[in-house]
Design a protein around this motif. Structure first.
Motif, short mmCIF file in Angstrom:
data_model
loop_
_atom_site.label_atom_id
_atom_site.label_comp_id
_atom_site.label_asym_id
_atom_site.label_seq_id
_atom_site.Cartn_x
_atom_site.Cartn_y
_atom_site.Cartn_z
N THR B 20 -93.64 66.21 19.41
CA THR B 20 -94.32 67.16 20.29
C THR B 20 -95.12 68.17 19.47
OG1 THR B 20 -92.65 66.92 22.01
CG2 THR B 20 -93.94 68.95 22.03
N LYS B 162 -97.56 72.42 27.25
CA LYS B 162 -96.98 71.68 28.38
C LYS B 162 -97.56 70.27 28.49
CE LYS B 162 -98.26 75.11 30.92
NZ LYS B 162 -98.62 75.80 32.16
N SER B 165 -96.30 66.82 27.02
CA SER B 165 -95.35 65.96 27.74
C SER B 165 -96.05 64.75 28.37
CB SER B 165 -94.64 66.77 28.83
OG SER B 165 -95.58 67.20 29.78
N PHE B 168 -95.58 61.02 27.52
CA PHE B 168 -94.73 60.24 28.40
C PHE B 168 -95.47 59.02 28.93
CE2 PHE B 168 -92.11 59.66 32.23
CZ PHE B 168 -90.86 59.94 31.72
N LEU B 176 -89.80 65.32 26.39
CA LEU B 176 -89.53 64.90 27.76
C LEU B 176 -88.94 63.49 27.81
CD1 LEU B 176 -89.78 65.86 30.68
CD2 LEU B 176 -91.99 64.71 30.79
N LYS B 180 -85.48 62.43 29.46
CA LYS B 180 -85.41 61.43 30.51
C LYS B 180 -84.35 60.37 30.18
CE LYS B 180 -86.79 58.91 34.05
NZ LYS B 180 -87.32 57.63 33.69
N PHE B 192 -82.76 67.79 31.42
CA PHE B 192 -84.05 68.31 31.91
C PHE B 192 -84.12 69.83 31.74
CE2 PHE B 192 -84.81 64.53 34.95
CZ PHE B 192 -85.59 63.89 33.98
N ALA B 195 -84.84 70.45 28.20
CA ALA B 195 -86.27 70.23 27.91
C ALA B 195 -87.07 71.46 28.34
CB ALA B 195 -86.78 68.98 28.61
N TYR B 199 -89.54 73.96 26.03
CA TYR B 199 -90.95 74.32 26.28
C TYR B 199 -91.11 75.84 26.39
CZ TYR B 199 -92.17 69.43 26.96
OH TYR B 199 -92.38 68.11 26.77
#
Ligand SMILES: Nc1ncnc2c1ncn2[C@@H]1O[C@H](COP(=O)(O)OP(=O)(O)OP(=O)(O)O)[C@@H](O)[C@H]1O
Ligand SMILES: [Mg+2]
Lengths: 247, 219
Positions: B20, B162, B165, B168, B176, B180, B192, B195, B199
């Motif tokens: 990330t 943001k 993500s 994905f 993320l 998951k 979640f 996560a 962030y």
């Protein structure tokens, strides 16, 4: 040989002719006041001389070297070298807002004069000359209009120009602040700086200029000493203009 | 919920943090200068370059980033002639390209607005002082443009955190993705939350950094 020689300069914006056959000469140490009604082409004349506008025709010679010759320009290096010998001060100051007063003087100087070591010292001397040494570390936004214009003059002097062009340097100022700027310009005139000053300050034109050019519709309608222009204008247009402006 | 479960979950989801952050930094570092270049192109004197730049910005801003990512990874290899060169492109590489190009377009638009705020007198002053075009752009115009553009740049930067993500989409393992899979394998939704916290923390740091940066433009 005159320092600046302008011959048959022509410039139009689209179909609007703004300069028509403008010719005059400037000797070293001359202080030329350019007066005339709004729209007569005074700013355009100055802007053509310092390459902010491209002319349509004519000759401009600086110290014997052609800046414009029959409407065409020399190669970029020669052009740059000639322009480096001129300075200009604008009505709206145009200081760089993201630089302090000292940086406004030093940075452009160092960018255009690689290897220069005397930036700091020159800056101090010139700020002292315009009476703003104490503002060296201040940003322009903190200055009054008169102070801004004095900084702009000091900045233009950094590269030791041989001729200074002023386009209505006091027109954007509060009347109370014009005096401090005119005082600096008078001092420059006394030091025999060659100057071309577009102005509405008739008192300055009358007692600081060595010669006065009166412009009308893109031409020089009359030219003479302040004495001649202000006390015995030959052209009725000059008399009419002078009668219309506050002295 | 005991402490060791919380810690293992953080470690498990946090395993994606490297990817990330990598995407975030590459995108910021590449798209800001690229965006500036595109802004310069939209103002350049050569018409084809201008049109190219404008079309690019329009294309990038008018289609979803997810679609752009899918196209880059799944679509490009099917292009005639040049397709083969893209068939070996990895998922992460495709994502990086998508992000850099997309964000460059947004930054170009922000810079364009910033440039409009720079007084034309600044260019004239620079010219009569003898500065070259390059010096004028880099030393006079760009700093003033950045000051105006800074709030919008900050906004985009936070959005970028943001947006990472969206990796994905191409199943690149990032925060993320790890959350998951942790949720699927344990049947609990706590990963979640983890996560989300990650962030939040990233943006906390970045918001603070941007504040410091914005102060530097205060004159
Ligand atoms: N960039 C431009 N494009 C088109 N027309 C222009 C441009 N600059 C000046 N003009 C026109 O040229 C004419 C002369 O303008 P100029 O600015 O030289 O006048 P001036 O004598 O300096 O007037 P003022 O005293 O109001 O400053 C005016 O009619 C003006 O509208
Ligand atoms: Mg004018």
């Amino acid at each position: 040989m005159p320092f600046l020689e302008v011959r048959q300069l022509k410039k139009s914006f689209g179909s609007l002719p703004v300069l028509e056959d403008v010719s005059f000469t400037v000797e070293r140490g001359d202080v030329i006041a350019v007066i005339g009604a709004s729209g007569s082409g005074k700013s355009t004349l100055l802007r053509c001389l310092i390459d902010l506008e491209t002319v349509d025709g004519g000759w401009v010679t600086i110290d014997g070297e052609p800046l414009i010759s029959d409407g065409s320009y020399p190669d970029p290096r020669a052009r740059r070298a000639l322009l480096g010998r001129m300075g200009m001060v604008f009505q709206s100051f145009n200081l760089f807002p993201h630089m302090t007063v000292a940086q406004n003087l030093i940075r452009p100087y160092e960018m255009t004069t690689p290897g220069a070591r005397d930036g700091q010292e020159k800056c101090r001397r010139l700020l002292d000359k315009v009476g703003l040494l104490d503002k060296a570390e201040v940003y322009p936004s903190k200055l009054s209009g008169g102070q801004k214009q004095r900084v702009a003059i000091a900045r233009a002097l950094m590269k030791s120009p041989e001729i200074m062009l002023f386009d209505e340097p006091t027109s954007a100022l509060d009347p109370l602040l014009t005096g401090e700027v005119l005082a600096i310009m008078r001092q420059l005139a006394e030091e025999r700086m060659t100057m071309l000053v577009v102005t509405h300050e008739m008192s300055f034109a009358r007692d600081a200029a060595t010669r006065v050019l009166f412009m009308k519709d893109g031409t020089i309608a009359e030219e003479g000493t302040p004495e001649e222009i202000f006390t015995a204008p030959k052209n009725p247009e000059t008399a009419a203009f002078l009668g219309s402006v506050p002295r | 919920m005991d402490l060791s479960y919380i810690i293992t979950t953080f470690l498990r989801v946090g395993a994606g943090l490297g990817t990330t952050l990598k995407l975030f930094f590459i995108t910021i570092l590449a798209s800001l200068p690229l965006g500036f270049l595109i802004t310069m192109m939209t103002r350049c004197a050569v018409p084809p370059l201008r049109w190219l730049a404008r079309c690019f910005v329009y294309l990038m801003r008018s289609t979803p980033l997810v679609l752009q990512l899918l196209f880059l990874y799944f679509g490009l290899p099917f292009l005639p002639v040049v397709g083969v060169y893209f068939s070996t492109m990895g998922r992460f590489t495709a994502t990086v390209w998508g992000f850099v190009l997309n964000y460059a377009a947004y930054f170009a638009e922000i810079f364009r607005g910033g440039l409009l705020a720079v007084d034309p007198g600044q260019y004239e002053a620079a010219k009569v002082l003898g500065l070259t075009r390059r010096q004028t752009i880099l030393r006079i115009v760009a700093p003033q443009m950045l000051r105006v553009a800074m709030p919008s740049i900050s906004n985009e930067t936070i959005t970028l955190v943001k947006d990472t993500s969206l990796m994905f989409t191409l199943a690149v393992p990032e925060v993320l993705q790890f959350a998951k899979s942790a949720v699927s394998s344990t049947g609990k939704t706590f990963p979640f939350v983890v996560a989300g916290i990650i962030y939040l923390l990233m943006n906390l740091v970045i918001t603070w950094l941007l504040k410091v940066l914005e102060k530097r433009f205060d004159y």
